[in-house]
Design an enzyme around this catalytic site. Structure first.
Site, PDB file in Angstrom:
ATOM      1  N   CYS A 130      70.430 -86.504   9.081  1.00 32.18           N
ATOM      2  CA  CYS A 130      70.267 -86.555   7.471  1.00 32.18           C
ATOM      3  C   CYS A 130      70.916 -87.277   6.665  1.00 32.18           C
ATOM      4  CB  CYS A 130      72.537 -85.690   7.953  1.00 32.18           C
ATOM      5  SG  CYS A 130      73.570 -86.853   8.597  1.00 32.18           S
ATOM      6  N   GLU A 186      80.891 -83.179   8.879  1.00 35.21           N
ATOM      7  CA  GLU A 186      79.540 -84.758   7.548  1.00 35.21           C
ATOM      8  C   GLU A 186      78.315 -83.641   8.104  1.00 35.21           C
ATOM      9  OE1 GLU A 186      78.017 -88.500   7.736  1.00 35.21           O
ATOM     10  OE2 GLU A 186      79.669 -87.733   7.465  1.00 35.21           O
TER      11      GLU A 186
END
Length: 475
Positions: free
Chosen positions: A263, A229
């Protein structure tokens, strides 16, 4: 062992010192976890779930010291406590996924009717998790919990930037001996993290694209899966007719929650030209009203910059935008309070696609806003870049937002909101382009990825003899 220090982001003082585990020490921990894994897997899902529920109760009992450590690590109070709540809640969320997972049935063969097959699932023995500094507890446990429920042993290496929470969490783990046998945190630096990847059967990494590439190469050399990720540069498209008050609320929250240190933060905003000026005016008004949580941590919405090196990236992007003709309408200056580093929500107008603030990952509270003339132009701008983590679309109606969202190259699209993946974990999604690798960490896939599929193939008739394949009679 190697010593390392950690900085308090509210004071700027390196007031914590710890010992980084060397590869040989990581090996000892990994060997201990491996030795207990088969027994852990053999317990079955229901028994493992009860152990994780006991751990949830232990986390509740230790919530005060864990929350205090996370608060010092990150400079945030409410979000620190929400990290604990999210981990506890995730255990029951995964329990529902497991409960809905019916045992596989035997399937009759099509080519050979006398043969039938079914599936069995085998857990990876040891899962290594290398987690980041922005949500220290949550982003380690988001991988660890489903892996443990799947029957894996789990070794977590948190970021050396935010290590204080490790000790109180391990105290909670110690209260559940069955879990302590198969679950551990190892403090340390990059060398420690590399040792974890070298020893695991499956690795989960959350962090930058640059480091993610290294993890992927290291894992590929060992022929083990790497679930990554990575970074994002999430766009928000605001179409003509959208509710400007709702859109600016979502844009601000999606961009600056956790000081933009997430993020899935919105990092570039594209607004239809007829509503651009009105949108910008409302966004500026709301951004100016956001408050630093200084000096009182219980007041305000904007925390400090956790990792001081991030200041250079933020300053460089703001300077680049100014030099290229953009206008900074709010914020824009790094502030020092109590020794900590702070940046207020920074709305930037008249940006162009070539500016660093529109191209490179920011990881901070910057809100660059650009007008577009057609939907095709907006889609092209949103898809122009190396990232594809998530995105958002605001429109007058959900079906209009959906139509545009389906054209975007990103793993999760928030419709008439922004950054929904930070608060809604049920929808499986993957990172597109450089934003990720491997199955989703959310939804059913987030559990299944820790299980290898084994085929059981049964013949209900007499086995074929070798003579059935004799060359005699062939043409």
């Amino acid at each position: 062992m190697r010593s390392f220090t950690a900085r308090d982001p509210r004071t700027g003082v390196h007031d914590w010192r710890g010992q980084a585990l060397d590869p040989a020490e990581v090996l000892e921990v990994a060997a201990r976890l491996r030795a207990a894994q088969q027994g852990w897997e053999a317990r079955g899902g229901a028994s493992r779930l009860e152990v994780l529920r006991a751990f949830a109760q232990a986390l509740r009992r230790h919530a005060e010291p864990i929350g205090a450590a996370l608060e010092t690590d990150t400079g945030r109070r409410r979000i620190a406590r929400l990290e604990i709540d999210s981990v506890v809640g995730s255990i029951e969320a995964w329990a529902r996924v497991i409960a809905a997972d019916a045992p596989p049935e035997w399937i009759q063969g099509r080519g050979l009717p006398s043969v039938r097959h079914t599936a069995a699932w085998k857990a990876y023995a040891l899962v290594g998790v290398v987690s980041p500094w922005n949500f220290p507890l949550l982003l380690g446990m988001i991988d660890a919990v489903p892996a443990l429920l799947a029957g894996c042993a789990v070794l977590v290496k948190p970021s050396e930037v935010t290590p204080r929470f490790i000790a109180p969490v391990m105290a909670a783990v110690a209260e559940v001996p069955e879990l302590a046998a198969v679950f551990a945190f190892v403090p340390g630096d990059g060398i420690t993290g590399q040792a974890v990847v070298d020893l695991a059967d499956c690795v989960c990494f959350t962090g930058s694209v640059a480091t993610g590439r290294k993890v992927a190469v290291q894992a590929a050399g060992r022929l083990i899966p790497a679930y990554l990720e990575l970074g994002g540069k999430d766009p928000l498209i605001v179409l003509e007719g959208a509710d400007l008050d709702a859109a600016t609320d979502a844009a601000l929250r999606g961009s600056v929650l956790s000081t933009g240190q997430a993020c899935q933060s919105i990092e570039r905003i594209y607004v239809a030209r007829p509503i651009h000026d009105a949108f910008l005016a409302r966004l500026v008004e709301k951004a100016q009203a956001a408050r630093l949580n200084w000096p009182d941590i219980t007041v305000g919405e904007i925390g400090p910059i956790i990792f001081d090196r991030q200041v250079d990236i933020l300053s460089a992007q703001i300077a680049d935008a100014r030099q290229r003709g953009a206008r900074v309408l709010t914020g824009g200056e790094i502030e020092t309070h109590g020794g900590g580093l702070w940046l207020r929500p920074t709305v930037i107008a008249e940006v162009t696609p070539d500016m660093a603030v529109m191209r490179d990952e920011t990881f901070g509270p910057l809100l660059p806003v650009m007008a577009f003339d057609t939907v095709e132009e907006a889609v092209a701008l949103a898809n122009d870049g190396e990232y594809g983590l998530s995105a958002a679309v605001f429109a007058a109606a959900l079906d209009e937002a959906e139509a545009v969202g389906r054209r975007l190259e990103a793993g999760a699209i928030s419709l008439n909101d922004a950054a929904l993946t930070s608060i809604f974990y049920e929808a499986a999604k993957q990172g597109f382009k450089c934003s990720g690798l491997g199955p989703s960490r959310m939804g059913e896939d987030g559990y299944r990825r820790f299980l290898r599929r084994q085929a059981l193939i049964a013949n209900t008739a007499r086995p074929l003899p070798l003579a059935a394949f004799s060359e005699e009679g062939s043409t």
